[in-house]
Design a protein around this motif. Structure first.
Motif, PDB file in Angstrom:
ATOM      1  N   PRO A 304      68.412  63.540  -7.969  1.00  0.00           N
ATOM      2  CA  PRO A 304      68.083  62.804  -6.742  1.00  0.00           C
ATOM      3  C   PRO A 304      66.654  62.283  -6.698  1.00  0.00           C
ATOM      4  N   ALA A 305      65.887  62.467  -7.802  1.00  0.00           N
ATOM      5  CA  ALA A 305      64.487  62.019  -7.800  1.00  0.00           C
ATOM      6  C   ALA A 305      64.372  60.521  -7.547  1.00  0.00           C
ATOM      7  N   ILE A 306      65.381  59.756  -7.949  1.00  0.00           N
ATOM      8  CA  ILE A 306      65.364  58.307  -7.739  1.00  0.00           C
ATOM      9  C   ILE A 306      65.177  57.975  -6.264  1.00  0.00           C
ATOM     10  N   ASN A 307      65.839  58.747  -5.413  1.00  0.00           N
ATOM     11  CA  ASN A 307      65.744  58.483  -3.979  1.00  0.00           C
ATOM     12  C   ASN A 307      64.333  58.718  -3.450  1.00  0.00           C
ATOM     13  N   PHE A 308      63.636  59.704  -4.012  1.00  0.00           N
ATOM     14  CA  PHE A 308      62.281  60.013  -3.558  1.00  0.00           C
ATOM     15  C   PHE A 308      61.270  59.004  -4.091  1.00  0.00           C
ATOM     16  N   THR A 309      61.405  58.613  -5.361  1.00  0.00           N
ATOM     17  CA  THR A 309      60.458  57.630  -5.901  1.00  0.00           C
ATOM     18  C   THR A 309      60.642  56.277  -5.237  1.00  0.00           C
ATOM     19  N   GLY A 310      61.866  56.001  -4.781  1.00  0.00           N
ATOM     20  CA  GLY A 310      62.091  54.780  -4.027  1.00  0.00           C
ATOM     21  C   GLY A 310      61.294  54.742  -2.737  1.00  0.00           C
ATOM     22  N   LEU A 311      60.990  55.920  -2.193  1.00  0.00           N
ATOM     23  CA  LEU A 311      60.153  56.023  -0.997  1.00  0.00           C
ATOM     24  C   LEU A 311      58.669  56.063  -1.352  1.00  0.00           C
ATOM     25  N   MET A 312      58.348  56.684  -2.484  1.00  0.00           N
ATOM     26  CA  MET A 312      56.947  56.848  -2.887  1.00  0.00           C
ATOM     27  C   MET A 312      56.318  55.541  -3.350  1.00  0.00           C
ATOM     28  N   PHE A 313      57.114  54.746  -4.089  1.00  0.00           N
ATOM     29  CA  PHE A 313      56.572  53.535  -4.688  1.00  0.00           C
ATOM     30  C   PHE A 313      57.191  52.307  -4.022  1.00  0.00           C
ATOM     31  N   LYS A 314      56.341  51.420  -3.553  1.00  0.00           N
ATOM     32  CA  LYS A 314      56.821  50.183  -2.935  1.00  0.00           C
ATOM     33  C   LYS A 314      57.635  49.380  -3.939  1.00  0.00           C
ATOM     34  N   TYR A 315      57.183  49.390  -5.196  1.00  0.00           N
ATOM     35  CA  TYR A 315      57.895  48.694  -6.263  1.00  0.00           C
ATOM     36  C   TYR A 315      58.274  49.745  -7.313  1.00  0.00           C
ATOM     37  N   ASN A 316      59.480  50.246  -7.205  1.00  0.00           N
ATOM     38  CA  ASN A 316      59.898  51.388  -8.018  1.00  0.00           C
ATOM     39  C   ASN A 316      60.452  50.978  -9.378  1.00  0.00           C
ATOM     40  N   LYS A 317      61.272  49.948  -9.404  1.00  0.00           N
ATOM     41  CA  LYS A 317      61.845  49.473 -10.669  1.00  0.00           C
ATOM     42  C   LYS A 317      62.412  48.079 -10.476  1.00  0.00           C
ATOM     43  N   GLY A 318      62.409  47.303 -11.559  1.00  0.00           N
ATOM     44  CA  GLY A 318      63.020  45.984 -11.524  1.00  0.00           C
ATOM     45  C   GLY A 318      62.017  44.851 -11.484  1.00  0.00           C
ATOM     46  N   LEU A 319      62.525  43.664 -11.181  1.00  0.00           N
ATOM     47  CA  LEU A 319      61.731  42.433 -11.164  1.00  0.00           C
ATOM     48  C   LEU A 319      61.532  41.970  -9.729  1.00  0.00           C
ATOM     49  N   PHE A 320      60.274  41.653  -9.387  1.00  0.00           N
ATOM     50  CA  PHE A 320      59.932  41.213  -8.036  1.00  0.00           C
ATOM     51  C   PHE A 320      59.200  39.868  -8.122  1.00  0.00           C
ATOM     52  N   ARG A 321      59.422  39.015  -7.122  1.00  0.00           N
ATOM     53  CA  ARG A 321      58.779  37.694  -7.079  1.00  0.00           C
ATOM     54  C   ARG A 321      58.186  37.477  -5.689  1.00  0.00           C
ATOM     55  N   ASP A 322      56.942  36.997  -5.630  1.00  0.00           N
ATOM     56  CA  ASP A 322      56.306  36.783  -4.331  1.00  0.00           C
ATOM     57  C   ASP A 322      56.415  35.317  -3.916  1.00  0.00           C
ATOM     58  N   ASP A 323      55.840  34.991  -2.752  1.00  0.00           N
ATOM     59  CA  ASP A 323      55.939  33.638  -2.205  1.00  0.00           C
ATOM     60  C   ASP A 323      55.174  32.611  -3.034  1.00  0.00           C
ATOM     61  N   LEU A 324      54.238  33.096  -3.847  1.00  0.00           N
ATOM     62  CA  LEU A 324      53.470  32.185  -4.703  1.00  0.00           C
ATOM     63  C   LEU A 324      54.200  31.862  -6.004  1.00  0.00           C
ATOM     64  N   GLY A 325      55.332  32.546  -6.224  1.00  0.00           N
ATOM     65  CA  GLY A 325      56.069  32.341  -7.462  1.00  0.00           C
ATOM     66  C   GLY A 325      55.594  33.242  -8.587  1.00  0.00           C
ATOM     67  N   ASN A 326      54.789  34.258  -8.238  1.00  0.00           N
ATOM     68  CA  ASN A 326      54.303  35.199  -9.243  1.00  0.00           C
ATOM     69  C   ASN A 326      55.213  36.422  -9.312  1.00  0.00           C
ATOM     70  N   TYR A 327      55.174  37.097 -10.451  1.00  0.00           N
ATOM     71  CA  TYR A 327      56.137  38.167 -10.712  1.00  0.00           C
ATOM     72  C   TYR A 327      55.463  39.514 -10.964  1.00  0.00           C
ATOM     73  N   LEU A 328      56.197  40.560 -10.599  1.00  0.00           N
ATOM     74  CA  LEU A 328      55.890  41.938 -11.016  1.00  0.00           C
ATOM     75  C   LEU A 328      57.133  42.493 -11.670  1.00  0.00           C
ATOM     76  N   HIS A 329      56.993  43.012 -12.888  1.00  0.00           N
ATOM     77  CA  HIS A 329      58.118  43.695 -13.532  1.00  0.00           C
ATOM     78  C   HIS A 329      57.761  45.154 -13.755  1.00  0.00           C
ATOM     79  N   VAL A 330      58.602  46.039 -13.211  1.00  0.00           N
ATOM     80  CA  VAL A 330      58.417  47.485 -13.357  1.00  0.00           C
ATOM     81  C   VAL A 330      59.584  48.024 -14.172  1.00  0.00           C
ATOM     82  N   THR A 331      59.306  48.415 -15.392  1.00  0.00           N
ATOM     83  CA  THR A 331      60.355  48.959 -16.247  1.00  0.00           C
ATOM     84  C   THR A 331      60.560  50.439 -15.978  1.00  0.00           C
ATOM     85  N   THR A 332      61.787  50.902 -16.187  1.00  0.00           N
ATOM     86  CA  THR A 332      62.093  52.331 -16.014  1.00  0.00           C
ATOM     87  C   THR A 332      61.638  53.159 -17.206  1.00  0.00           C
TER      88      THR A 332
END
Length: 357
Positions: A304-332
């Protein structure tokens, strides 16, 4: 003594107490056991944690690595057993469970353990596409992080990653490692990463917090011997890319100012920040970085640690894109921290396909 070793030694007395009561309530479900035997078992579990530490810090050996693997597996099993017996005892407040059903519920833990262990050792390649306005030509990057070379996963994980990278040579131009190549649970010797020598694309690495535990000098030396490019608060221009490696550590290592980081930006190229932790993305994006590559979270690694890290980290895993078109990639991540188990996350290399928008 490393930060990791101190953490293990300080926590072990509490771990032994936890193990005593965990074993007590497990055995109560199947017939009970004398407290003296339970105490011996709990102390043995505690010793299993600490005995390998002084040996692995000097010279890694198969025997002590085996002991650390057993400790890691049991540490995971302890958490799952805890959840299991809490559920059993709560249900039994309302209804008596047949012994056969209790045995079945306890047997779920080793069954899950086999799957978790398999999942942690199966390295997969995932793909994600990033659309960029100012990209001159398409390029594929292999992003990986958190290899955690150490006592739990040793040279075999380096060879596994190197083999996967060799499979991707014809489709990818460069590999970027976002920290925690080493773990700190064992010494890093100068030729431990030599399997990467045979990889036909450049490999860029920026240290993360775990890389400092076995001695950052040892990690950097092993990287350089393997032909890995170490970006320690420094940049590298590669084709269409300007890659800046921002080192991360829990120690006070002295960090560049935002102005110094911004001075590394090349407006004519795709600017990539290689930073171990998925922090400050909005700030770095505003400085001019088109892409931030991070790891650290392991995506929680297992339930169940996945559920807790999802709360701890705003960006826990995956690909994110902001309004400027810039990216954050968080690998597992590739490896595992402390316990060689995964459930709900991949041990992954990620091919980031940069494409003209």
């Amino acid at each position: 003594m490393s930060f990791r070793s101190r953490r293990v030694l300080i926590s072990t007395p509490f771990y032994v107490i936890f193990q005593f009561f965990l074993l007590k309530y497990i055995f109560l479900l199947i017939g009970g056991m004398d407290n003296a035997y339970l105490a011996v078992m709990a102390i043995a579990v505690g010793l299993l944690r600490v005995i390998p530490l002084p040996f692995e810090s000097k010279k890694s050996r198969p025997v002590t690595r085996f002991l650390q693997n057993i400790d890691g597996i049991w540490m995971w099993a302890s958490l799952i057993f805890l959840i299991d017996i809490v559920v059993i005892y709560v249900v039994e407040i309302f209804v008596d469970l047949p012994k056969g059903l209790i045995y079945l519920l306890l047997a779920i833990v080793p069954i899950l353990g086999v799957y978790n262990y398999y999942k942690a050792h199966k390295l997969v390649v995932n793909e994600r596409e990033l659309k960029l306005d100012n990209l001159a030509s398409d390029i594929n990057i292999v992003h990986l992080s958190d290899v955690h070379f150490g006592a739990v996963r040793h040279k075999e994980i380096i060879m596994q990653v190197a083999d996967k990278l060799k499979e991707l040579e014809n489709t990818c131009e460069i590999a970027i490692i976002s920290g925690d190549l080493a773990d700190g649970s064992s010494v890093v010797e100068s030729h431990d990463f030599d399997a990467f020598k045979d990889v036909g694309i450049p490999i860029v690495f920026t240290p993360g917090n775990h890389d400092f535990y076995p001695g950052i000098e040892s990690v950097v030396e092993a990287c350089k011997n393997a032909g890995i490019i170490v970006l320690d608060n420094d940049k590298l221009e590669f084709g269409n890319l300007n890659i800046y490696g921002l080192t991360y550590s829990f120690e006070d290592i002295g960090m560049p100012t935002d102005e110094e980081i911004q001075n590394s930006i090349n407006p004519n190229l795709i600017n990539i920040l290689n930073y171990h932790v998925p922090y400050r993305w909005e700030e770095f994006s505003s400085l001019g970085f088109d892409i931030q590559l991070s790891g650290h979270t392991h995506g929680g690694q297992f339930y169940p640690a996945i559920n807790f890290t999802g709360l701890m980290f705003k960006y826990n895993k995956g690909l994110f894109r902001d309004d400027l078109g810039n990216y954050l990639h968080v690998t597992t991540g590739v490896g595992c921290m402390d316990t060689p188990m995964r459930w709900g996350t991949d041990s992954e290399l990620v091919v980031l396909k940069l494409r003209k928008n």
